[in-house]
Design a protein around this motif. Structure first.
Motif, PDB file in Angstrom:
ATOM      1  N   PHE A  20       0.841  -1.197   0.000  1.00  0.00           N
ATOM      2  CA  PHE A  20       0.000   0.000   0.000  1.00  0.00           C
ATOM      3  C   PHE A  20       0.875   1.245   0.000  1.00  0.00           C
ATOM      4  O   PHE A  20       2.085   1.174   0.284  1.00  0.00           O
ATOM      5  CB  PHE A  20      -0.937  -0.001   1.218  1.00  0.00           C
ATOM      6  N   TYR A  21       0.273   2.355  -0.306  1.00  0.00           N
ATOM      7  CA  TYR A  21       0.984   3.636  -0.329  1.00  0.00           C
ATOM      8  C   TYR A  21       1.558   3.900   1.055  1.00  0.00           C
ATOM      9  O   TYR A  21       0.845   3.775   2.063  1.00  0.00           O
ATOM     10  CB  TYR A  21       0.006   4.744  -0.745  1.00  0.00           C
ATOM     11  N   TRP A  22       2.818   4.276   1.115  1.00  0.00           N
ATOM     12  CA  TRP A  22       3.538   4.336   2.386  1.00  0.00           C
ATOM     13  C   TRP A  22       2.875   5.223   3.421  1.00  0.00           C
ATOM     14  O   TRP A  22       2.958   4.988   4.621  1.00  0.00           O
ATOM     15  CB  TRP A  22       4.997   4.767   2.155  1.00  0.00           C
ATOM     16  N   ARG A  23       2.159   6.242   2.981  1.00  0.00           N
ATOM     17  CA  ARG A  23       1.556   7.172   3.950  1.00  0.00           C
ATOM     18  C   ARG A  23       0.493   6.500   4.829  1.00  0.00           C
ATOM     19  O   ARG A  23       0.127   7.031   5.874  1.00  0.00           O
ATOM     20  CB  ARG A  23       0.929   8.359   3.218  1.00  0.00           C
ATOM     21  N   GLU A  24      -0.021   5.366   4.394  1.00  0.00           N
ATOM     22  CA  GLU A  24      -1.032   4.684   5.218  1.00  0.00           C
ATOM     23  C   GLU A  24      -0.464   4.213   6.551  1.00  0.00           C
ATOM     24  O   GLU A  24      -1.221   3.863   7.454  1.00  0.00           O
ATOM     25  CB  GLU A  24      -1.636   3.496   4.461  1.00  0.00           C
ATOM     26  N   ALA A  25       0.865   4.170   6.648  1.00  0.00           N
ATOM     27  CA  ALA A  25       1.493   3.751   7.905  1.00  0.00           C
ATOM     28  C   ALA A  25       1.999   4.957   8.707  1.00  0.00           C
ATOM     29  O   ALA A  25       2.728   4.785   9.689  1.00  0.00           O
ATOM     30  CB  ALA A  25       2.646   2.787   7.624  1.00  0.00           C
ATOM     31  N   GLU A  26       1.587   6.149   8.300  1.00  0.00           N
ATOM     32  CA  GLU A  26       1.960   7.352   9.044  1.00  0.00           C
ATOM     33  C   GLU A  26       0.988   7.561  10.208  1.00  0.00           C
ATOM     34  O   GLU A  26      -0.195   7.218  10.120  1.00  0.00           O
ATOM     35  CB  GLU A  26       1.895   8.575   8.110  1.00  0.00           C
ATOM     36  N   LYS A  27       1.482   8.159  11.278  1.00  0.00           N
ATOM     37  CA  LYS A  27       0.644   8.336  12.483  1.00  0.00           C
ATOM     38  C   LYS A  27      -0.567   9.230  12.251  1.00  0.00           C
ATOM     39  O   LYS A  27      -1.590   9.074  12.904  1.00  0.00           O
ATOM     40  CB  LYS A  27       1.499   8.915  13.608  1.00  0.00           C
ATOM     41  N   ASN A  28      -0.456  10.178  11.335  1.00  0.00           N
ATOM     42  CA  ASN A  28      -1.587  11.084  11.118  1.00  0.00           C
ATOM     43  C   ASN A  28      -2.433  10.693   9.905  1.00  0.00           C
ATOM     44  O   ASN A  28      -3.231  11.483   9.423  1.00  0.00           O
ATOM     45  CB  ASN A  28      -1.085  12.522  10.951  1.00  0.00           C
ATOM     46  N   SER A  29      -2.247   9.458   9.433  1.00  0.00           N
ATOM     47  CA  SER A  29      -3.008   9.023   8.255  1.00  0.00           C
ATOM     48  C   SER A  29      -4.373   8.473   8.680  1.00  0.00           C
ATOM     49  O   SER A  29      -4.643   8.292   9.872  1.00  0.00           O
ATOM     50  CB  SER A  29      -2.237   7.939   7.505  1.00  0.00           C
ATOM     51  N   GLU A  30      -5.198   8.193   7.704  1.00  0.00           N
ATOM     52  CA  GLU A  30      -6.554   7.709   8.001  1.00  0.00           C
ATOM     53  C   GLU A  30      -6.534   6.347   8.711  1.00  0.00           C
ATOM     54  O   GLU A  30      -7.217   6.137   9.705  1.00  0.00           O
ATOM     55  CB  GLU A  30      -7.357   7.605   6.705  1.00  0.00           C
ATOM     56  N   HIS A  31      -5.727   5.418   8.199  1.00  0.00           N
ATOM     57  CA  HIS A  31      -5.754   4.065   8.758  1.00  0.00           C
ATOM     58  C   HIS A  31      -4.673   3.811   9.812  1.00  0.00           C
ATOM     59  O   HIS A  31      -4.842   2.939  10.652  1.00  0.00           O
ATOM     60  CB  HIS A  31      -5.623   3.030   7.630  1.00  0.00           C
ATOM     61  N   GLN A  32      -3.558   4.494   9.713  1.00  0.00           N
ATOM     62  CA  GLN A  32      -2.472   4.349  10.687  1.00  0.00           C
ATOM     63  C   GLN A  32      -2.066   2.886  10.885  1.00  0.00           C
ATOM     64  O   GLN A  32      -2.072   2.357  12.008  1.00  0.00           O
ATOM     65  CB  GLN A  32      -2.870   4.975  12.025  1.00  0.00           C
ATOM     66  N   VAL A  33      -1.733   2.237   9.787  1.00  0.00           N
ATOM     67  CA  VAL A  33      -1.235   0.858   9.864  1.00  0.00           C
ATOM     68  C   VAL A  33       0.029   0.863  10.733  1.00  0.00           C
ATOM     69  O   VAL A  33       0.919   1.683  10.509  1.00  0.00           O
ATOM     70  CB  VAL A  33      -0.892   0.329   8.450  1.00  0.00           C
ATOM     71  N   PRO A  34       0.109   0.007  11.752  1.00  0.00           N
ATOM     72  CA  PRO A  34       1.290   0.016  12.626  1.00  0.00           C
ATOM     73  C   PRO A  34       2.579  -0.200  11.830  1.00  0.00           C
ATOM     74  O   PRO A  34       2.779  -1.267  11.233  1.00  0.00           O
ATOM     75  CB  PRO A  34       1.027  -1.148  13.582  1.00  0.00           C
ATOM     76  N   ILE A  35       3.439   0.804  11.845  1.00  0.00           N
ATOM     77  CA  ILE A  35       4.602   0.781  10.959  1.00  0.00           C
ATOM     78  C   ILE A  35       5.551  -0.362  11.293  1.00  0.00           C
ATOM     79  O   ILE A  35       6.204  -0.917  10.409  1.00  0.00           O
ATOM     80  CB  ILE A  35       5.323   2.145  10.973  1.00  0.00           C
ATOM     81  N   LYS A  36       5.591  -0.771  12.551  1.00  0.00           N
ATOM     82  CA  LYS A  36       6.519  -1.845  12.918  1.00  0.00           C
ATOM     83  C   LYS A  36       6.109  -3.193  12.305  1.00  0.00           C
ATOM     84  O   LYS A  36       6.909  -4.121  12.266  1.00  0.00           O
ATOM     85  CB  LYS A  36       6.625  -1.970  14.434  1.00  0.00           C
TER      86      LYS A  36
END
Ligand code: SF4
Ligand code: SF4
Length: 118
Positions: A20-36
């Motif tokens: 997915f687009y990398w921003r989805e794992a950013e803290k202020n994104s809509e879904h905030q996929v856990p980056i770890k």
């Protein structure tokens, strides 16, 4: 009663690459996929760890036993491709990719009667 067939499956979470687009794992994104739980794919994409393997592919967020009882540990934070993937007959039509993932785990494709009477 019509229950969600995915809770007894999980095959797609243990078969396809999930990117997915990398921003989805950013803290202020809509879904905030856990980056770890993700890894870099390229300048534009991240992927769920465990789904990039050629063999033994299994998302790190998948809990339980495929084909028996499963759940997604990050369900409310799952990425767009996870949200868009539909079980066969969710919209009244079969989904070849759902069928393909199930077949890879020795599971029969869902069919309309099973979906409606499950
Ligand atoms: S994040 Fe959840 S829904 Fe997406 S592949 Fe992993 S276990 Fe499945
Ligand atoms: S392969 Fe199909 S039935 Fe199984 S979890 Fe994925 S969408 Fe649901």
């Amino acid at each position: 009663m019509d229950t969600n067939p995915c809770v007894k499956c999980g095959a797609c979470c243990s078969y396809f690459r999930v990117e997915f687009y990398w921003r989805e794992a950013e803290k202020n994104s809509e879904h905030q996929v856990p980056i770890k739980l993700t890894e870099d794919i390229n300048d534009f994409k991240r992927g769920m760890k465990g789904t990039q393997e050629k063999n033994g592919n299994r998302c790190v967020a998948l809990q339980g036993k495929v084909g028996k009882c499963v759940s997604c540990a990050i369900y409310t934070n799952r990425s767009t491709p996870c949200r868009r993937f539909q079980a066969s007959y969710t919209d009244g039509k079969p989904n070849k990719r759902c069928d393909e993932a199930r077949a890879a785990h020795g599971l029969k494709p869902l069919n309309r009667p099973e979906r409606l009477t499950d």
